[in-house]
Design an enzyme around this catalytic site. Structure first.
Site, short mmCIF file in Angstrom:
data_model
loop_
_atom_site.label_atom_id
_atom_site.label_comp_id
_atom_site.label_asym_id
_atom_site.label_seq_id
_atom_site.Cartn_x
_atom_site.Cartn_y
_atom_site.Cartn_z
N ASP A 85 -17.48 -34.55 1.00
CA ASP A 85 -18.50 -35.60 1.06
C ASP A 85 -18.31 -36.56 -0.14
O ASP A 85 -17.46 -36.32 -1.00
CB ASP A 85 -19.87 -34.89 1.02
CG ASP A 85 -20.97 -35.70 1.68
OD1 ASP A 85 -20.68 -36.77 2.22
OD2 ASP A 85 -22.13 -35.24 1.64
N GLY A 183 -32.09 -37.36 -0.23
CA GLY A 183 -33.14 -36.62 -0.94
C GLY A 183 -34.42 -36.57 -0.13
O GLY A 183 -34.45 -36.96 1.04
P1 13P Z 1 -29.88 -35.40 2.42
O1 13P Z 1 -29.55 -34.57 1.24
O2 13P Z 1 -30.90 -36.43 2.16
O3 13P Z 1 -30.19 -34.58 3.64
O4 13P Z 1 -28.54 -36.22 2.77
C1 13P Z 1 -27.34 -35.54 2.92
C2 13P Z 1 -26.20 -36.47 2.96
O5 13P Z 1 -26.30 -37.59 3.37
C3 13P Z 1 -24.91 -35.96 2.48
O6 13P Z 1 -23.92 -36.92 2.47
#
Ligand code: 13P
Length: 280
Positions: A85, A183
């Site tokens: 990611d 978040g």
């Molecule tokens: P959240 O942590 O808000 O669920 O988002 C996760 C995300 O977009 C990881 O790339």
């Protein structure tokens, strides 16, 4: 089966007019829970590592994480994808690919569109040579603790830029900013579905939605129909995990070694409800 390429999972999602769900994980119990529920529900699913969880927090390393996902994926029939990611470090991305990540995100969302294209293109050239897919980000998905990030249209992806961005950057998928943020939300997000439709009409790469924790299911159903093929969830999954650990410790359990099993049971219940949102 062995790991499946994320681009193949996204093609399946596109054909089914839905989204695959991608979960951020940090360790083996999280990874194991995702693979177990994906197999149980027969839902092709993606497991993601945030580089900062490895590089800065030392929960794991890309090599250890990749090995754990591969080991679990080999035991099941359902396609499981592995993805690095948010990363804007070229060398880290290439090292992770060599350690087994067949899909990576280059995050150039803080840069100008021109710089973002240039850097994404460089990463894509190197990644494609090694057989890996690249997710880009156009516009900027900010942070939910700053309420304005989710509603600031200046940060949203512009449909008129999206086609040339995807073409020039050579990305395999693109994360779009249409009203989500990373978040816990302070206010319920309201997705800009019209914008999503326009971006989808203008591009032919799969679209990715970040900031999945807390987006109402009814909005997700529409977003999945209108072009989102990869949906990222992290915060609420992590929170459930840590909350379970905290409760376990406060309850003064006699056997610490029961914690992973209890945590996996809780995570699996959550994962079932999330994965069922996908029509894959
Ligand atoms: P959240 O942590 O808000 O669920 O988002 C996760 C995300 O977009 C990881 O790339």
């Amino acid at each position: 089966m062995a790991l499946e390429k994320v681009s193949e999972i996204l093609k399946m999602a596109d054909r089914a007019k839905t989204s695959a769900i991608a979960f951020n994980c940090v360790d083996y119990p999280m990874i194991k829970s995702v693979v177990k529920v994906a197999e149980e529900l027969n839902k092709p699913t993606i497991i993601m590592l945030y580089p900062e969880h490895a590089r800065d927090k030392h929960w794991t390393t890309p090599a250890v994480f990749a090995a754990a996902v591969k080991t679990e994926a080999k035991k099941v029939k359902v396609p499981i994808g592995l993805h690095l990611d948010h990363c804007s470090d070229y060398n880290y991305i290439l090292a992770a690919i060599k350690e087994g990540f067949q899909s990576v995100m280059y995050d150039g969302s803080m840069l100008s569109v021109e710089e973002n294209i240039k850097n994404t293109r460089e990463v894509a050239k190197a990644a494609h040579a090694l057989g890996a897919d690249v997710e880009a980000e156009l516009g900027r998905v900010g942070f939910a603790n700053t309420v304005t990030d989710q509603s600031d249209e200046d940060m949203y992806t512009k449909a008129e830029v999206a086609a040339s961005f995807c073409e020039q950057s050579n990305c395999n998928s693109v994360a779009v900013a249409v009203g989500t943020a990373h978040g816990f939300y302070k206010e319920t997000p309201k997705l800009d579905i019209q914008r999503l439709k326009s971006i989808n009409a203008a591009t032919d790469v799969p679209l990715v939605m970040h900031g999945g924790s807390g987006v109402p299911d009814e909005q997700l159903e529409i977003a999945f129909r209108e072009g989102i093929n990869k949906f990222n969830v992290g915060t609420e999954f992590f929170y459930l995990y840590y909350q379970t650990m905290q409760e376990f410790c406060s309850a003064g359990h006699p056997d610490f070694f029961d914690l992973p099993l209890l945590a996996q049971e809780r995570l699996e219940n959550y994962l079932r409800t999330k994965m069922l949102l996908s029509k894959l």
